[in-house]
Design a protein around this motif. Structure first.
Motif, PDB file in Angstrom:
ATOM      1  N   ASP A 147       8.107   9.323   8.430  1.00 47.42           N
ATOM      2  CA  ASP A 147       8.727   9.033   9.726  1.00 47.42           C
ATOM      3  C   ASP A 147      10.241   9.181   9.647  1.00 47.42           C
ATOM      4  O   ASP A 147      10.868   9.787  10.523  1.00 47.42           O
ATOM      5  CB  ASP A 147       8.343   7.617  10.163  1.00 47.42           C
ATOM      6  CG  ASP A 147       8.853   7.284  11.545  1.00 47.42           C
ATOM      7  OD1 ASP A 147       8.759   8.163  12.424  1.00 47.42           O
ATOM      8  OD2 ASP A 147       9.324   6.146  11.752  1.00 47.42           O
ATOM      9  N   MET A 188       4.449   5.917   2.279  1.00 45.83           N
ATOM     10  CA  MET A 188       4.497   7.346   2.592  1.00 45.83           C
ATOM     11  C   MET A 188       4.682   7.589   4.084  1.00 45.83           C
ATOM     12  O   MET A 188       5.424   8.478   4.490  1.00 45.83           O
ATOM     13  CB  MET A 188       3.228   8.042   2.100  1.00 45.83           C
ATOM     14  CG  MET A 188       3.131   8.136   0.599  1.00 45.83           C
ATOM     15  SD  MET A 188       4.513   9.023  -0.135  1.00 45.83           S
ATOM     16  CE  MET A 188       4.273  10.619   0.589  1.00 45.83           C
ATOM     17  N   TYR A 189       4.004   6.782   4.930  1.00 45.07           N
ATOM     18  CA  TYR A 189       4.167   6.928   6.376  1.00 45.07           C
ATOM     19  C   TYR A 189       5.612   6.633   6.782  1.00 45.07           C
ATOM     20  O   TYR A 189       6.176   7.314   7.632  1.00 45.07           O
ATOM     21  CB  TYR A 189       3.216   6.016   7.143  1.00 45.07           C
ATOM     22  CG  TYR A 189       1.773   6.434   7.078  1.00 45.07           C
ATOM     23  CD1 TYR A 189       1.412   7.779   7.161  1.00 45.07           C
ATOM     24  CD2 TYR A 189       0.767   5.507   6.934  1.00 45.07           C
ATOM     25  CE1 TYR A 189       0.094   8.170   7.104  1.00 45.07           C
ATOM     26  CE2 TYR A 189      -0.559   5.886   6.877  1.00 45.07           C
ATOM     27  CZ  TYR A 189      -0.884   7.224   6.967  1.00 45.07           C
ATOM     28  OH  TYR A 189      -2.199   7.605   6.905  1.00 45.07           O
ATOM     29  N   LYS A 190       6.183   5.616   6.171  1.00 45.84           N
ATOM     30  CA  LYS A 190       7.570   5.267   6.498  1.00 45.84           C
ATOM     31  C   LYS A 190       8.524   6.374   6.059  1.00 45.84           C
ATOM     32  O   LYS A 190       9.452   6.737   6.787  1.00 45.84           O
ATOM     33  CB  LYS A 190       7.943   3.944   5.834  1.00 45.84           C
ATOM     34  CG  LYS A 190       9.286   3.427   6.257  1.00 45.84           C
ATOM     35  CD  LYS A 190       9.540   2.049   5.718  1.00 45.84           C
ATOM     36  CE  LYS A 190      10.879   1.545   6.231  1.00 45.84           C
ATOM     37  NZ  LYS A 190      11.142   0.185   5.795  1.00 45.84           N
ATOM     38  N   LYS A 191       8.298   6.924   4.859  1.00 48.38           N
ATOM     39  CA  LYS A 191       9.146   8.016   4.384  1.00 48.38           C
ATOM     40  C   LYS A 191       9.007   9.257   5.257  1.00 48.38           C
ATOM     41  O   LYS A 191       9.990   9.924   5.560  1.00 48.38           O
ATOM     42  CB  LYS A 191       8.810   8.361   2.930  1.00 48.38           C
ATOM     43  CG  LYS A 191       9.321   7.370   1.928  1.00 48.38           C
ATOM     44  CD  LYS A 191       9.019   7.822   0.517  1.00 48.38           C
ATOM     45  CE  LYS A 191       9.560   6.839  -0.488  1.00 48.38           C
ATOM     46  NZ  LYS A 191       9.378   7.304  -1.860  1.00 48.38           N
ATOM     47  N   PRO A 212       0.838  -1.205   0.000  1.00 51.08           N
ATOM     48  CA  PRO A 212       0.000   0.000   0.000  1.00 51.08           C
ATOM     49  C   PRO A 212       0.874   1.257   0.000  1.00 51.08           C
ATOM     50  O   PRO A 212       1.849   1.352   0.742  1.00 51.08           O
ATOM     51  CB  PRO A 212      -0.807  -0.117   1.285  1.00 51.08           C
ATOM     52  CG  PRO A 212      -0.736  -1.534   1.688  1.00 51.08           C
ATOM     53  CD  PRO A 212       0.553  -2.054   1.147  1.00 51.08           C
ATOM     54  N   SER A 213       0.522   2.196  -0.837  1.00 45.96           N
ATOM     55  CA  SER A 213       1.330   3.411  -0.943  1.00 45.96           C
ATOM     56  C   SER A 213       1.283   4.234   0.341  1.00 45.96           C
ATOM     57  O   SER A 213       2.221   4.974   0.629  1.00 45.96           O
ATOM     58  CB  SER A 213       0.867   4.249  -2.128  1.00 45.96           C
ATOM     59  OG  SER A 213      -0.482   4.620  -1.964  1.00 45.96           O
ATOM     60  N   GLU A 214       0.197   4.093   1.109  1.00 47.83           N
ATOM     61  CA  GLU A 214       0.122   4.828   2.375  1.00 47.83           C
ATOM     62  C   GLU A 214       1.207   4.373   3.336  1.00 47.83           C
ATOM     63  O   GLU A 214       1.809   5.182   4.040  1.00 47.83           O
ATOM     64  CB  GLU A 214      -1.255   4.639   3.038  1.00 47.83           C
ATOM     65  CG  GLU A 214      -2.404   5.226   2.272  1.00 47.83           C
ATOM     66  CD  GLU A 214      -2.959   4.268   1.242  1.00 47.83           C
ATOM     67  OE1 GLU A 214      -2.651   3.054   1.314  1.00 47.83           O
ATOM     68  OE2 GLU A 214      -3.691   4.727   0.357  1.00 47.83           O
ATOM     69  N   ASP A 215       1.465   3.052   3.363  1.00 47.35           N
ATOM     70  CA  ASP A 215       2.511   2.533   4.240  1.00 47.35           C
ATOM     71  C   ASP A 215       3.874   3.075   3.852  1.00 47.35           C
ATOM     72  O   ASP A 215       4.691   3.406   4.710  1.00 47.35           O
ATOM     73  CB  ASP A 215       2.534   1.011   4.209  1.00 47.35           C
ATOM     74  CG  ASP A 215       1.296   0.391   4.836  1.00 47.35           C
ATOM     75  OD1 ASP A 215       0.580   1.118   5.564  1.00 47.35           O
ATOM     76  OD2 ASP A 215       1.054  -0.799   4.593  1.00 47.35           O
ATOM     77  N   LEU A 224       7.912   4.275  -6.048  1.00 48.27           N
ATOM     78  CA  LEU A 224       7.566   3.330  -4.992  1.00 48.27           C
ATOM     79  C   LEU A 224       8.266   2.000  -5.247  1.00 48.27           C
ATOM     80  O   LEU A 224       8.408   1.562  -6.392  1.00 48.27           O
ATOM     81  CB  LEU A 224       6.055   3.115  -4.945  1.00 48.27           C
ATOM     82  CG  LEU A 224       5.230   4.318  -4.530  1.00 48.27           C
ATOM     83  CD1 LEU A 224       3.748   3.986  -4.641  1.00 48.27           C
ATOM     84  CD2 LEU A 224       5.573   4.740  -3.130  1.00 48.27           C
TER      85      LEU A 224
END
Length: 96
Positions: free
Chosen positions: A24, A19-22, A14-17, A78
Protein backbone atom coordinates in the motif's frame (compact mmCIF):
# COMPACT_ATOMS: atom_id res chain seq x y z
CA UNK A 1 17.28 -20.89 22.09
CA UNK A 2 14.83 -18.31 23.43
CA UNK A 3 13.38 -18.81 26.87
CA UNK A 4 9.64 -18.66 27.56
CA UNK A 5 9.85 -15.21 29.16
CA UNK A 6 11.82 -13.86 26.20
CA UNK A 7 9.27 -15.15 23.69
CA UNK A 8 6.44 -13.38 25.57
CA UNK A 9 8.06 -9.99 24.94
CA UNK A 10 7.25 -10.01 21.24
CA UNK A 11 3.92 -10.05 19.46
CA UNK A 12 3.39 -12.26 16.46
CA UNK A 13 2.67 -10.01 13.49
CA UNK A 14 1.29 -11.88 10.47
CA UNK A 15 3.62 -11.42 7.53
CA UNK A 16 0.64 -10.87 5.22
CA UNK A 17 -0.29 -7.73 7.15
CA UNK A 18 3.23 -6.40 6.83
CA UNK A 19 3.32 -7.14 3.10
CA UNK A 20 -0.08 -5.49 2.51
CA UNK A 21 1.10 -2.40 4.36
CA UNK A 22 4.35 -2.28 2.37
CA UNK A 23 2.49 -2.72 -0.92
CA UNK A 24 0.00 0.00 0.00
CA UNK A 25 2.79 2.41 0.87
CA UNK A 26 4.62 1.51 -2.33
CA UNK A 27 1.56 2.19 -4.50
CA UNK A 28 1.03 5.57 -2.86
CA UNK A 29 4.71 6.46 -3.14
CA UNK A 30 4.85 5.41 -6.80
CA UNK A 31 1.71 7.39 -7.65
CA UNK A 32 3.06 10.52 -5.97
CA UNK A 33 6.46 10.23 -7.62
CA UNK A 34 4.91 9.56 -11.04
CA UNK A 35 2.63 12.58 -10.73
CA UNK A 36 5.55 14.76 -9.64
CA UNK A 37 7.63 13.50 -12.58
CA UNK A 38 4.75 14.13 -14.96
CA UNK A 39 4.36 17.66 -13.60
CA UNK A 40 8.04 18.47 -13.91
CA UNK A 41 8.06 16.87 -17.36
CA UNK A 42 5.11 19.08 -18.31
CA UNK A 43 7.02 22.17 -17.29
CA UNK A 44 10.03 21.12 -19.33
CA UNK A 45 7.73 20.23 -22.20
CA UNK A 46 6.72 23.88 -22.40
CA UNK A 47 10.39 24.82 -22.76
CA UNK A 48 10.98 22.35 -25.62
CA UNK A 49 8.17 23.55 -27.93
CA UNK A 50 5.53 21.18 -26.56
CA UNK A 51 7.33 17.94 -27.26
CA UNK A 52 6.11 14.76 -25.61
CA UNK A 53 9.41 13.21 -24.52
CA UNK A 54 9.86 15.31 -21.32
CA UNK A 55 6.47 14.08 -20.08
CA UNK A 56 7.35 10.45 -20.75
CA UNK A 57 10.82 10.84 -19.26
CA UNK A 58 9.49 12.50 -16.09
CA UNK A 59 6.82 9.88 -15.57
CA UNK A 60 9.29 7.06 -16.23
CA UNK A 61 11.73 8.45 -13.68
CA UNK A 62 8.91 8.70 -11.12
CA UNK A 63 7.82 5.12 -11.75
CA UNK A 64 11.41 3.89 -11.54
CA UNK A 65 11.98 5.64 -8.23
CA UNK A 66 8.77 4.19 -6.78
CA UNK A 67 9.64 0.65 -7.86
CA UNK A 68 13.19 1.00 -6.50
CA UNK A 69 11.84 2.14 -3.12
CA UNK A 70 9.43 -0.81 -3.06
CA UNK A 71 12.22 -3.27 -3.79
CA UNK A 72 14.31 -1.72 -1.03
CA UNK A 73 11.45 -2.04 1.47
CA UNK A 74 11.02 -5.73 0.57
CA UNK A 75 14.67 -6.45 1.38
CA UNK A 76 14.29 -5.20 4.96
CA UNK A 77 13.51 -7.84 7.59
CA UNK A 78 10.07 -8.09 9.15
CA UNK A 79 9.64 -5.98 12.29
CA UNK A 80 9.31 -7.49 15.75
CA UNK A 81 6.84 -5.54 17.84
CA UNK A 82 7.06 -5.35 21.62
CA UNK A 83 4.11 -6.26 23.77
CA UNK A 84 2.33 -3.27 25.31
CA UNK A 85 1.20 -5.08 28.46
CA UNK A 86 2.39 -4.16 31.94
CA UNK A 87 5.87 -5.30 32.86
CA UNK A 88 4.83 -6.00 36.46
CA UNK A 89 2.73 -9.00 35.43
CA UNK A 90 5.63 -10.55 33.52
CA UNK A 91 7.99 -9.95 36.47
CA UNK A 92 5.53 -11.64 38.84
CA UNK A 93 5.25 -14.65 36.52
CA UNK A 94 9.04 -14.88 36.15
CA UNK A 95 9.61 -14.97 39.92
CA UNK A 96 7.31 -17.97 40.39
Amino acid sequence: MASASESRLFLDVPSEDVMYKKADLALRDTAIKSFAGLTIGGLFSLLYKRRRWPLVLGMGVGLGMGVANFQHSLKQPLPRLYETGSSESTKAEDST
